[in-house]
Design an enzyme around this catalytic site. Structure first.
Site, PDB file in Angstrom:
ATOM      1  N   ILE A 153      40.809  45.722  34.614  1.00 12.58           N
ATOM      2  CA  ILE A 153      40.110  44.480  34.262  1.00 12.58           C
ATOM      3  C   ILE A 153      38.994  44.768  33.260  1.00 12.58           C
ATOM      4  CG2 ILE A 153      38.692  42.601  35.149  1.00 12.58           C
ATOM      5  CD1 ILE A 153      40.305  42.768  37.742  1.00 12.58           C
ATOM      6  N   ASP A 172      31.663  54.674  33.717  1.00 13.69           N
ATOM      7  CA  ASP A 172      32.769  54.835  34.659  1.00 13.69           C
ATOM      8  C   ASP A 172      33.040  56.329  34.784  1.00 13.69           C
ATOM      9  OD1 ASP A 172      35.245  55.050  35.962  1.00 13.69           O
ATOM     10  OD2 ASP A 172      35.894  53.096  35.225  1.00 13.69           O
ATOM     11  N   CYS A 231      32.245  39.523  38.720  1.00 14.44           N
ATOM     12  CA  CYS A 231      33.491  38.908  39.208  1.00 14.44           C
ATOM     13  C   CYS A 231      34.328  39.939  39.967  1.00 14.44           C
ATOM     14  CB  CYS A 231      34.314  38.367  38.038  1.00 14.44           C
ATOM     15  SG  CYS A 231      33.549  36.983  37.183  1.00 14.44           S
ATOM     16  N   ASP A 257      30.518  35.398  40.896  1.00 13.16           N
ATOM     17  CA  ASP A 257      31.716  34.773  41.455  1.00 13.16           C
ATOM     18  C   ASP A 257      31.980  35.301  42.854  1.00 13.16           C
ATOM     19  OD1 ASP A 257      34.118  33.150  41.277  1.00 13.16           O
ATOM     20  OD2 ASP A 257      35.236  35.035  41.093  1.00 13.16           O
ATOM     21  N   GLU A 262      30.854  36.076  52.382  1.00 13.05           N
ATOM     22  CA  GLU A 262      31.666  34.938  51.944  1.00 13.05           C
ATOM     23  C   GLU A 262      32.356  34.309  53.146  1.00 13.05           C
ATOM     24  OE1 GLU A 262      34.308  36.054  48.792  1.00 13.05           O
ATOM     25  OE2 GLU A 262      32.696  36.568  47.414  1.00 13.05           O
ATOM     26  N   HIS A 280      34.321  32.476  44.218  1.00 12.81           N
ATOM     27  CA  HIS A 280      35.355  33.528  44.163  1.00 12.81           C
ATOM     28  C   HIS A 280      36.616  32.995  43.464  1.00 12.81           C
ATOM     29  CE1 HIS A 280      36.521  37.506  46.308  1.00 12.81           C
ATOM     30  NE2 HIS A 280      37.178  37.389  45.176  1.00 12.81           N
ATOM     31  N   LEU A 281      36.413  32.570  42.224  1.00 16.63           N
ATOM     32  CA  LEU A 281      37.499  31.959  41.453  1.00 16.63           C
ATOM     33  C   LEU A 281      38.196  32.942  40.519  1.00 16.63           C
ATOM     34  CD1 LEU A 281      35.844  28.555  40.377  1.00 16.63           C
ATOM     35  CD2 LEU A 281      37.364  28.988  42.320  1.00 16.63           C
ATOM     36  N   GLY A 282      37.788  34.206  40.536  1.00 17.43           N
ATOM     37  CA  GLY A 282      38.314  35.157  39.569  1.00 17.43           C
ATOM     38  C   GLY A 282      39.823  35.154  39.448  1.00 17.43           C
ATOM     39  N   ALA A 283      40.498  35.055  40.577  1.00 18.64           N
ATOM     40  CA  ALA A 283      41.968  35.085  40.562  1.00 18.64           C
ATOM     41  C   ALA A 283      42.582  33.695  40.693  1.00 18.64           C
ATOM     42  CB  ALA A 283      42.470  35.971  41.689  1.00 18.64           C
TER      43      ALA A 283
END
Length: 527
Positions: A153, A172, A231, A257, A262, A280-283
């Site tokens: 991502i 990273d 996200c 997000d 939750e 939590h709309l990422g997907a």
């Protein structure tokens, strides 16, 4: 072969169930169950397909006596107890690519929303105000975007940001310089990213190492007026510290997000100027919901039918195309590991798995897993390729893999060398006709034996008349010899016999064999 059976316990696109049925797998769609209700029925299933609602706890796994695979339609697997699943030999898969674009696009959308204060401007305008001068935004062009996490991502976000003419830097630990160059990003350390970034997006799983990676201390190191987007997973940001940073102006804006708890029905961040939230709309796009459902059904079907392993969290990948070719090698490897485990038992301290010839051209990880499954089967009756490496690590075994490109005496060879307190011991095997596993060396003694059923491993002094005494003893006990394989180091020296019998040899008969003149060791074997 019994038809596999899968339970879909969370709401999922109907295409998932359709794929299972097309592949010859029974499937039940039973959603909304409590943990106790799920535990009561899970024992009937070989596979469990979930989204984020079902929690796969040790209690559920203990009740799942048939379960072989858990498939998560989505990326995050924090609702699955991975160590508990691994210990029970259950493969855990996710679908890391099905909603990657959707999640990356949501992060970009939130970045735009922060830059131009879109939610506040919308609310103000619809309230009948015309506060044009109040909402002074910033451009994204020429700004520095800092990625925390540059995997699938993160790399998509980077490509979109580069298209917006942003400069992208990334932290990273797993990002190689070559991959960073390919992505067009600059690899940096976390403190450097915090100091330089105008926008920060998070794209990393939640682990002990990443929890609160944006802590109060980290937020204090950020560039004044930074804007932050998450996200990925809740828990990556100290939410109380973020609230304080927004209030002080250290952070100009934040868009979350995901939240530590939750559903996030209450949060100190709610109502804070400069804060944007989504549930939590990422997907949550129609394309992503279909994609992850299709992928999880295909992956689970490949595993249950053909042994293919894709996107597994707790074992190496093995494609459905590779599985048939690797199967005889894995059978051979498992038998070699089982032989070593039964003969040497608790004395094993390390394991080296070597492949050469045709075996060296294959994916070695499944071969290693099969050796460990055979070896660790000495200690656990529920061991398989999933939990064998876990059990080996628990016992402190050092495991090494060696690949030889050379051609040896055999067209293909798998060699297992174990370290013991008394030194190294080696067994080796090959395939006859590319399918029939055969032992060709046992602890330095050349033999040719098929490892199957009940057998005896016998070490004795090479002397005339021994084979007759052995046959007489077994015959007197009513035990029929199926095959007899003999090897020796030198005439009159140590000899090894591998004797296959039609049924397991009782302990009193083993004791009689041990009492024969010249016998050094007798070990009953089962394959």
């Amino acid at each position: 072969m019994t038809q596999p059976k899968v339970l879909i316990s969370d709401k999922m696109d109907p295409k998932a169930a359709a794929i299972f049925r097309e592949r010859g797998i029974q499937v039940d769609e039973i959603t909304g169950k409590t943990p106790d209700e799920l535990a009561a029925i899970i024992g009937d299933y070989d596979g469990l397909a979930i989204r984020s609602s079902t929690k796969v706890t040790p209690k559920i796994l203990a009740a799942a006596t048939r379960l072989k695979v858990v498939g998560r339609a989505g990326i995050g697997v924090d609702n699955v107890d991975i160590p508990a699943a691994t210990a029970r030999g259950v493969v855990v898969m996710n679908t890391p690519f099905g909603n990657s674009i959707t999640t990356a696009e949501h992060a970009i959308a939130l970045m735009f929303a922060l830059a131009r204060q879109l939610p506040e401007a919308d609310a103000s305008t619809q309230a009948g105000k015309w506060e044009k001068n109040r909402f002074m935004g910033v451009e994204l062009t020429a700004k520095t975007l800092g990625l925390i996490g540059a995997g699938n991502i993160g790399s998509i976000v980077a490509s979109r940001a580069l298209g917006l003419k942003m400069k992208v830097i990334a932290f990273d630990p797993f990002l190689t310089p070559e991959r960073a160059l390919e992505m067009g990003v600059e690899k940096v350390e976390l403190d450097d990213l915090l100091r330089r970034a105008d926008f920060i997006t998070l794209h990393t799983p939640l682990t002990d190492q990443t929890r609160n990676i944006l802590s109060r201390e980290a937020l204090a190191k950020t560039k004044h007026g930074v804007r932050i987007i998450n996200c990925a997973r809740g828990g990556l940001i100290d939410e109380a510290a973020l609230k304080d940073a927004l209030d002080s102006g250290q952070v100009a804006g934040a868009a979350l997000d995901v939240f530590e708890t939750e559903p996030a029905t209450a949060s100190p961040l709610f109502g804070t100027p400069g804060f944007i939230s989504t549930p939590h709309l990422g997907a949550s796009t129609s394309e992503a919901q279909v994609n992850v459902a299709i992928q999880v059904a295909e992956q689970m079907s490949d595993f249950l039918i053909a042994g293919g392993v894709t996107n597994a969290i707790n074992m190496p990948s093995l494609s459905a195309e590779e599985a048939p070719r690797l199967k005889p090698y894995m059978t051979l490897a498992e038998k070699l590991g089982r032989l070593v485990g039964q003969v040497l038992g608790d004395t094993v301290r390390s394991v080296a798995i070597e492949v050469e010839g045709a075996a060296a051209e294959l994916n070695q990880k499944p071969i290693t897993g099969a050796v460990l499954a055979g070896l660790m089967g000495t200690y656990s009756q529920t061991v398989n390729m999933v939990n064998a490496p876990f059990l080996a690590k628990e016992r402190g075994l050092d495991v090494r893999e060696v690949r030889h490109e050379r051609e040896g005496d055999y067209h293909t060879l798998v060699r297992v060398t174990v370290g013991t307190d008394a030194g190294e011991r080696t067994v080796a095997g090959t395939l006859f006709g590319n399918s029939g596993p055969r032992l060709v060396d046992i602890f330095g003694v050349p033999v040719e034996a098929e490892l199957s059923g009940a057998m005896l491993y016998i070490v004795n002094n090479d002397a005339p008349g021994f084979i007759g005494k052995l046959g007489t003893t077994l015959g007197s006990a009513g035990l029929n010899i199926a095959t007899f394989n003999l090897g020796r180091r030198a005439a009159g020296g140590e000899a090894v016999a591998l004797v296959a019998v039609d049924e397991p040899v009782p302990a009193p008969v083993v004791q009689q064999l041990c009492a024969l003149e010249g016998v050094r060791e007798v070990v009953p074997l089962t394959f």
